[in-house]
Design a protein around this motif. Sequence first.
Motif, PDB file in Angstrom:
ATOM      1  N   ASP A 179       3.273  -1.596  -5.052  1.00 39.36           N
ATOM      2  CA  ASP A 179       2.046  -1.101  -5.682  1.00 39.36           C
ATOM      3  C   ASP A 179       1.891   0.407  -5.529  1.00 39.36           C
ATOM      4  OD1 ASP A 179       1.369  -3.655  -6.448  1.00 39.36           O
ATOM      5  OD2 ASP A 179       0.161  -4.048  -4.664  1.00 39.36           O
ATOM      6  N   LEU A 180       2.586   0.999  -4.590  1.00 42.65           N
ATOM      7  CA  LEU A 180       2.454   2.431  -4.330  1.00 42.65           C
ATOM      8  C   LEU A 180       3.012   3.237  -5.505  1.00 42.65           C
ATOM      9  CD1 LEU A 180       1.823   4.788  -2.389  1.00 42.65           C
ATOM     10  CD2 LEU A 180       4.146   4.516  -1.485  1.00 42.65           C
ATOM     11  N   PRO A 181       2.182   4.071  -6.141  1.00 38.23           N
ATOM     12  CA  PRO A 181       2.694   4.888  -7.238  1.00 38.23           C
ATOM     13  C   PRO A 181       3.464   6.096  -6.711  1.00 38.23           C
ATOM     14  CG  PRO A 181       0.361   5.319  -6.905  1.00 38.23           C
ATOM     15  CD  PRO A 181       0.736   4.234  -5.946  1.00 38.23           C
ATOM     16  N   GLN A 182       4.569   6.410  -7.340  1.00 39.28           N
ATOM     17  CA  GLN A 182       5.392   7.566  -6.989  1.00 39.28           C
ATOM     18  C   GLN A 182       5.643   7.656  -5.480  1.00 39.28           C
ATOM     19  OE1 GLN A 182       3.099  10.781  -8.774  1.00 39.28           O
ATOM     20  NE2 GLN A 182       4.331  10.664 -10.626  1.00 39.28           N
ATOM     21  N   PRO A 183       6.366   6.710  -4.913  1.00 34.66           N
ATOM     22  CA  PRO A 183       6.577   6.681  -3.464  1.00 34.66           C
ATOM     23  C   PRO A 183       7.256   7.923  -2.906  1.00 34.66           C
ATOM     24  CG  PRO A 183       8.066   5.175  -4.577  1.00 34.66           C
ATOM     25  CD  PRO A 183       7.082   5.621  -5.598  1.00 34.66           C
ATOM     26  N   ASP A 184       8.037   8.628  -3.725  1.00 34.79           N
ATOM     27  CA  ASP A 184       8.713   9.826  -3.239  1.00 34.79           C
ATOM     28  C   ASP A 184       7.882  11.086  -3.420  1.00 34.79           C
ATOM     29  OD1 ASP A 184      11.372   8.948  -2.275  1.00 34.79           O
ATOM     30  OD2 ASP A 184      11.578   8.193  -4.313  1.00 34.79           O
TER      31      ASP A 184
END
Length: 522
Positions: A179-184
């Motif tokens: 669910d985390l958007p743009q993890p990087d």
Amino acid sequence: MLIPRFELTQSDEEVFIVLHAPYANIKDTEVHVEGNDFRFYSSPYYLRLNLPGEIVENDASAGTYDCEKGAFSMRFSKVNKGEHFENLDMISSLLQPPKKKTNIPNIEVISNPAADSEIDKGEKEDEGQISESDEWFIPQNVTEKEPLISLEHPQYGFGNKISRALDAFEEPWLAEIIDLPQPDKTPVSLRKSLREKHETKSFNDTHYVAEYLEPEQINEYINFEAEWDKLKSEEIAFSEEDVDLLKELPNKEYLLNDKEIRSITLGLVDILFGSCYNYRTTLGENTVESGWTIAKLSSTLSWFQCFEEPKEVLIACLRRSLCFPLFRNWNLSMKVIEDVKEVLKLGKKYIIKRFCEIHSLFNKSCEPRYVLNQLYIKDYLVWMQQSPVSLFETLAKEFDEISVTKEEIGFNLIELEASAYDVYVKDYVIENTATESADLLKKFSKLTTTEKPILSVTSSSSDTDSDSDSTSNTSSCSSSDTNESKKSSKESDHTSDSRKSNYGSSSSKSLDSDDDSETNPE
């Protein structure tokens, strides 16, 4: 070379080793034992074990081969009789090579009193005198604040040691597993707040209230007796699939500080909650949605969150269990919390067993959840085997003392339940009142139309000729039984409503006085 599946057991004086090598070339088999080192070779198999204690090959040692099972069975004597070998069931730890010992020379530092005194004297002079060029260099403390987008890429994974591992993947592809958007790009400090906003938006009042007011279906899962409810620690054993997985894990050594170890252990509990929820709501039979359930309910796996406090873990687990799965019931979620505590009490070996199942479910998942195995589960399996038993015992005691209330969840559950109950009671009263009124009307209508005792009224043959005009205006009424009359009176179309009423009442009175008499209306 292939690593054979193996099992180790022990007694007070001996160690027993069973190797499953069905394709072994028996004539080329070699076994070597020296101290902690055990080696087995039989093409195409090779195995080297680093034992936690020393064994020796002597006259009491023996070995056999079962052709039907394809298994070698060997036994060796312990060098120190009565010694207990720890972690003989930790497969990955036994496969690790022995650590090399480095000899650090002892260096004695001899001080120079004369030099020390001159250094101390110079430091005191420096403290007492500040040159003009240095008087502007006062201590300055810059407030450290993490930027929204750090120049250094955010880290995630086991121990928060991985970064930029998901750069090459597209957002729609990642959205299927996390669910985390743009993890990087999303910094670690924002993960918790973003997760809570997403959960608040996803919470469905109607779904929660429906299962709160009608919990009959949920009770089946709450009352289900799980595996850990009747399992004892000494009965725990790895399955063949578990052993096959553990022996293929890489040999790793983790350099972790206390803060990282704390975060890892709390993440372990977070992942266990998803596993226990899936087990209970599927009645122990995994489904195609099991991988989704475990990953979705774990903030560690779906948001890469790092926890700092045990209560924070339980609150996150409860919130997600009331937002996303099919069954969203407070009592069910609290039952799963109790399940997690029971799993922790069973110890390290059973926790590893649960993680082996999670690894298998992620590998078989329709979505690419094998990525979560690479980021978390495999490292957890290796690290747990290397960790002391006392770590898990402490964790179990710590969580056993923690409880969570509905007020701490943040969804206004108490107010929602109270409002829903009031509406439910009012609707129930209105519905029952309407039902009772309808029943009374039905009974009244039956009473007025069918329960009046009316007997048949006929005229004599002699009167028929003389009173033909009056009989043309009336008709006969018949009744077979005063209690169960089934026929209604028939009257002439030319008779007025007033005459019908008068005639009915006069007939009833005359019939009540004498049941066998005949009336002749005038």
